[in-house]
Design a protein around this motif. Sequence first.
Motif, mmCIF file in Angstrom:
data_model
loop_
_atom_site.group_PDB
_atom_site.id
_atom_site.type_symbol
_atom_site.label_atom_id
_atom_site.label_comp_id
_atom_site.label_asym_id
_atom_site.label_seq_id
_atom_site.Cartn_x
_atom_site.Cartn_y
_atom_site.Cartn_z
ATOM 1 N N LEU A 92 -13.640 -3.866 -16.460
ATOM 2 C CA LEU A 92 -12.652 -2.951 -15.875
ATOM 3 C C LEU A 92 -11.279 -3.142 -16.514
ATOM 4 C CD1 LEU A 92 -12.154 -0.830 -13.635
ATOM 5 C CD2 LEU A 92 -11.501 -2.720 -12.131
ATOM 6 N N GLU A 93 -10.637 -2.007 -16.889
ATOM 7 C CA GLU A 93 -9.310 -2.033 -17.496
ATOM 8 C C GLU A 93 -8.285 -1.228 -16.697
ATOM 9 O OE1 GLU A 93 -9.728 -0.614 -21.457
ATOM 10 O OE2 GLU A 93 -10.882 -2.369 -22.165
ATOM 11 N N THR A 94 -8.713 -0.068 -16.171
ATOM 12 C CA THR A 94 -7.780 0.788 -15.428
ATOM 13 C C THR A 94 -8.374 1.100 -14.056
ATOM 14 O OG1 THR A 94 -8.740 2.769 -16.453
ATOM 15 C CG2 THR A 94 -6.778 1.827 -17.483
ATOM 16 N N LEU A 95 -7.513 1.050 -13.050
ATOM 17 C CA LEU A 95 -7.932 1.263 -11.666
ATOM 18 C C LEU A 95 -7.015 2.299 -11.036
ATOM 19 C CD1 LEU A 95 -9.550 0.480 -9.101
ATOM 20 C CD2 LEU A 95 -7.915 -1.391 -8.767
ATOM 21 N N VAL A 96 -7.625 3.294 -10.354
ATOM 22 C CA VAL A 96 -6.868 4.361 -9.691
ATOM 23 C C VAL A 96 -7.297 4.434 -8.233
ATOM 24 C CG1 VAL A 96 -6.327 6.826 -9.630
ATOM 25 C CG2 VAL A 96 -6.667 5.680 -11.834
ATOM 26 N N PHE A 97 -6.335 4.467 -7.334
ATOM 27 C CA PHE A 97 -6.589 4.764 -5.920
ATOM 28 C C PHE A 97 -6.022 6.151 -5.635
ATOM 29 C CE2 PHE A 97 -6.696 0.098 -5.745
ATOM 30 C CZ PHE A 97 -7.831 -0.108 -4.958
ATOM 31 N N THR A 98 -6.887 7.101 -5.271
ATOM 32 C CA THR A 98 -6.444 8.457 -4.939
ATOM 33 C C THR A 98 -6.647 8.681 -3.449
ATOM 34 O OG1 THR A 98 -7.007 9.287 -7.142
ATOM 35 C CG2 THR A 98 -6.765 10.916 -5.383
ATOM 36 N N GLU B 267 -12.030 4.936 -10.372
ATOM 37 C CA GLU B 267 -11.167 5.679 -9.455
ATOM 38 C C GLU B 267 -11.815 5.688 -8.078
ATOM 39 O OE1 GLU B 267 -8.935 10.000 -8.792
ATOM 40 O OE2 GLU B 267 -10.174 9.668 -10.568
ATOM 41 N N ILE B 268 -11.102 5.186 -7.083
ATOM 42 C CA ILE B 268 -11.555 5.183 -5.695
ATOM 43 C C ILE B 268 -10.845 6.324 -4.971
ATOM 44 C CG2 ILE B 268 -11.769 3.869 -3.565
ATOM 45 C CD1 ILE B 268 -13.316 2.688 -5.894
ATOM 46 N N VAL B 269 -11.620 7.236 -4.377
ATOM 47 C CA VAL B 269 -11.052 8.391 -3.689
ATOM 48 C C VAL B 269 -11.209 8.201 -2.185
ATOM 49 C CG1 VAL B 269 -11.105 10.904 -3.442
ATOM 50 C CG2 VAL B 269 -11.654 9.863 -5.649
ATOM 51 N N LEU B 270 -10.093 8.273 -1.475
ATOM 52 C CA LEU B 270 -10.072 8.154 -0.020
ATOM 53 C C LEU B 270 -9.809 9.543 0.557
ATOM 54 C CD1 LEU B 270 -7.816 4.989 0.112
ATOM 55 C CD2 LEU B 270 -10.289 5.037 0.330
ATOM 56 N N ILE B 271 -10.860 10.190 1.068
ATOM 57 C CA ILE B 271 -10.741 11.561 1.556
ATOM 58 C C ILE B 271 -10.133 11.604 2.947
ATOM 59 C CG2 ILE B 271 -12.011 13.667 2.119
ATOM 60 C CD1 ILE B 271 -11.857 13.105 -0.839
ATOM 61 N N THR B 272 -10.558 10.713 3.823
ATOM 62 C CA THR B 272 -10.082 10.729 5.209
ATOM 63 C C THR B 272 -9.251 9.490 5.508
ATOM 64 O OG1 THR B 272 -12.035 9.577 6.072
ATOM 65 C CG2 THR B 272 -12.165 11.973 5.891
ATOM 66 N N ASP B 273 -8.464 9.575 6.572
ATOM 67 C CA ASP B 273 -7.638 8.451 6.957
ATOM 68 C C ASP B 273 -8.493 7.276 7.430
ATOM 69 O OD1 ASP B 273 -5.091 7.242 7.439
ATOM 70 O OD2 ASP B 273 -5.459 7.512 9.578
ATOM 71 N N SER B 274 -9.655 7.576 8.001
ATOM 72 C CA SER B 274 -10.531 6.495 8.471
ATOM 73 C C SER B 274 -11.033 5.661 7.295
ATOM 74 C CB SER B 274 -11.718 7.078 9.248
ATOM 75 O OG SER B 274 -12.516 7.904 8.415
ATOM 76 N N VAL C 59 -0.891 9.082 -4.240
ATOM 77 C CA VAL C 59 -0.755 9.271 -2.796
ATOM 78 C C VAL C 59 -0.070 10.621 -2.523
ATOM 79 C CG1 VAL C 59 -0.684 6.813 -2.303
ATOM 80 C CG2 VAL C 59 1.450 8.036 -2.805
ATOM 81 N N PRO C 60 -0.236 11.176 -1.306
ATOM 82 C CA PRO C 60 0.363 12.482 -1.009
ATOM 83 C C PRO C 60 1.882 12.498 -1.137
ATOM 84 C CG PRO C 60 -1.303 11.928 0.634
ATOM 85 C CD PRO C 60 -1.107 10.711 -0.201
ATOM 86 N N THR D 159 -1.880 15.359 -5.352
ATOM 87 C CA THR D 159 -2.335 16.745 -5.189
ATOM 88 C C THR D 159 -3.203 17.205 -6.348
ATOM 89 O OG1 THR D 159 -0.346 17.269 -3.906
ATOM 90 C CG2 THR D 159 -1.593 19.125 -4.820
ATOM 91 N N GLN D 160 -2.738 16.981 -7.596
ATOM 92 C CA GLN D 160 -3.485 17.468 -8.753
ATOM 93 C C GLN D 160 -4.813 16.736 -8.913
ATOM 94 O OE1 GLN D 160 -2.628 20.143 -10.802
ATOM 95 N NE2 GLN D 160 -4.757 19.820 -11.409
ATOM 96 N N ARG D 161 -4.814 15.435 -8.696
ATOM 97 C CA ARG D 161 -6.060 14.677 -8.811
ATOM 98 C C ARG D 161 -7.087 15.151 -7.782
ATOM 99 N NH1 ARG D 161 -6.589 10.068 -11.780
ATOM 100 N NH2 ARG D 161 -4.731 9.262 -12.795
ATOM 101 N N LEU D 162 -6.635 15.385 -6.557
ATOM 102 C CA LEU D 162 -7.556 15.841 -5.521
ATOM 103 C C LEU D 162 -8.071 17.247 -5.819
ATOM 104 C CD1 LEU D 162 -5.727 14.490 -2.360
ATOM 105 C CD2 LEU D 162 -7.958 13.756 -3.200
ATOM 106 N N ASP D 163 -7.213 18.102 -6.349
ATOM 107 C CA ASP D 163 -7.658 19.451 -6.731
ATOM 108 C C ASP D 163 -8.703 19.375 -7.826
ATOM 109 O OD1 ASP D 163 -5.978 20.578 -4.892
ATOM 110 O OD2 ASP D 163 -4.401 21.102 -6.341
ATOM 111 N N ASP D 164 -8.497 18.493 -8.808
ATOM 112 C CA ASP D 164 -9.488 18.322 -9.886
ATOM 113 C C ASP D 164 -10.790 17.784 -9.331
ATOM 114 O OD1 ASP D 164 -7.570 19.201 -11.635
ATOM 115 O OD2 ASP D 164 -7.017 17.196 -12.332
#
Length: 503
Positions: free
Chosen positions: A419-425, A389-396, A462-463, A491-496
Motif C-alpha cells: 500500500l502506498e496511497t490511502l483515501v477515505f471518502t 479507497e474506503i468509502v463511507l456511505i452512511t453515518d453509521s 469529506v463533505p 462531492t466529485q469523488r462520490l459522484d464518480d
Amino acid sequence: MTVIKQDGADAMKIAGLLDEIMLELVTLVRSATANTARIWNGKHPDIVSRLPVEVRTACFRWLCPGDVLRASHVCRSWRDTTLSEARLWSVFQSHNPYFNYHLLELYVERSGSVNLSICVGSPRAIEVPHRTAALILANASRLRSLIYRDASPIHVATALLAKHLPLLEELVMPLHHLRLPTTWLGGTPPVLRRIEAAGLDIPDTFTPLPTVTSLACRMDAHNGWRPTDGRRLFDVFPCLETLKLSGVASSSLQRLPPSLRSLTVSCIDPASSFSHLLAPTGWIGSHGFGLDSLTLDKPVFILPAFEYFIRRHNKPWNMAIRGDAAVRISLQCPGVCTVTVLLQHDSYLSSQLSIAKPAMENLASLTVTYDVLCCASDTLIIHRATHLEIVLITDSEACRLYSHMSSSGDPVSLHMPRLETLVFTCALLARVDWVTRASSRTQLCKFVTFDSARLKHITLSVPDPHMLDGRESMMNGFKTYADGVTVENSTQRLDDFRASAVW
C-alpha cells in the motif's frame, strides 16, 4: 303564534325556487370572480403570457409530462397555450399504483393525431383496467413507445403485435410473453429499437428485426410458456448492442452477435452454468468481438469472472466493491471490458477473493465501501495493490469504523503489503472522531495493515473540509507515517463512485 300550513306541492315549489336562487347566486359570484381576475391579469400580465405563442409553446415543452396538466390549470392564457399544441400531450406516464384511466383518455384525446409514448402500470399496481388495453390497441398505429408493466389482460401483447405498428420504437412488457408474428401487418416490421418481455415465442418463419439494438427477456419456460429459442434469437435480432437475459442454461445460446457491447446474464444453475459460459469455449468466453460491459447476476463462484476478465488484458486494473443487501463487485480497466458480479450476500467474500488471488496479480487499486469490510469474517489480503479507497456511505459506517479502530477484538479487515496511497471518502461526516483514530498508525492498523514504513499520500475526502480546520495534532499524526496529507471536498469523488458500474 300563527302556524302556516303547507301541503306537499307548496313545499316542492318553495324548494325549487330556493335551488334556482342559489344557482343564480353561484353563477353571479363565479362571473364576478372571473371578471375581476380577467381585469387584474390584463393589468398585470405574467411574463410568459407576454411572449409569442410559439415561444410559450416551446417553453412548455420543457415540462415533465405530468406538469403539462398542472400548467393547463394555472390560468386561461396557459390553458389556451397548452391545448393549442398536441405534442405537449403526446407523452403519458403513470407510476402510481392507483392508475387513473380517465387521465390517460384525456391525454390521448388532446394529443390529436401525433405520435404517442405511454407508460402505465407498476410492480405494486392494482390491475390496469381492460379499457386501458382497449384504448392502447385502438391507437396502436400512433404508438412510438409503450411501457406496460402489468400482467392484465394477458391477451394484450398478442393483440398489439397483430396491429399495424409503423412508428413503434420501444416495447417494454416485462410481464408478458411476446409471440412474434410470422408476417407484420402492413408488410413491413416496426422500427423497434428496444424490446423487454417475459419471453419470446419465435415462429418457424419470421421477419428479422435489424433495428432492435436493446433486448431483455427470460430464456426459461414459465407460466405455461415455452422457453425462448436461443438458437434463433440472434437470427431475429442480428444487430443487438445491449442484451439482458435471465433464466439462462449453459446450452441456451450458441453464439453472440458481433455488434454486442453490453451483456447481463442470470442463470438457472449458477453453480455450473457461469463456469461453462465464461470458459474459452463457452458462448460468452468465445465471443471474439469484445464486450464493453459484462454483468453476472448472483453466481455462486466469482473465480470464473476473474479469469474471464484477466484473459482480456495484462494491464493494471481496479476492483471496486459495494455492499448493501447484496454485494456488487466491479472489475475495471480503461479501454477493456468492465465485468460486474452481483452476489446475494457477502458471507464468503473474503474466502472467494482468496481463491481468486492468482487471478489478481495485476490488481493495482481497490475501492470498497466499509460495510463490506466490517461484515467479512476473515482478513482480506491484496498482495500487489498500491492504492486503497474506503468509502463511507452512511453515518453509521463512520461510527462502526471508529469502533473498529478503537477495539482490539475485531479482526483486521485488510492486509495490503504494498500500500502506498490511502483515501477515505465520506458522504456524511456527522462525527469526525474516526479521523482522529486514523491519524494514529497503531489505531489504523487495527483496520488495515501494510508493510512499508511510510505511505506516500493520504487523502481525507469529506463533505466540508472546514470541519477539520484547527486540528493540527491530527494532521501531525498522519504525517508520522505519510509523506503527504490532503483534505478535499468529497462531492466529485462520490459522484464518480455513484456513476461507476459498482453503484
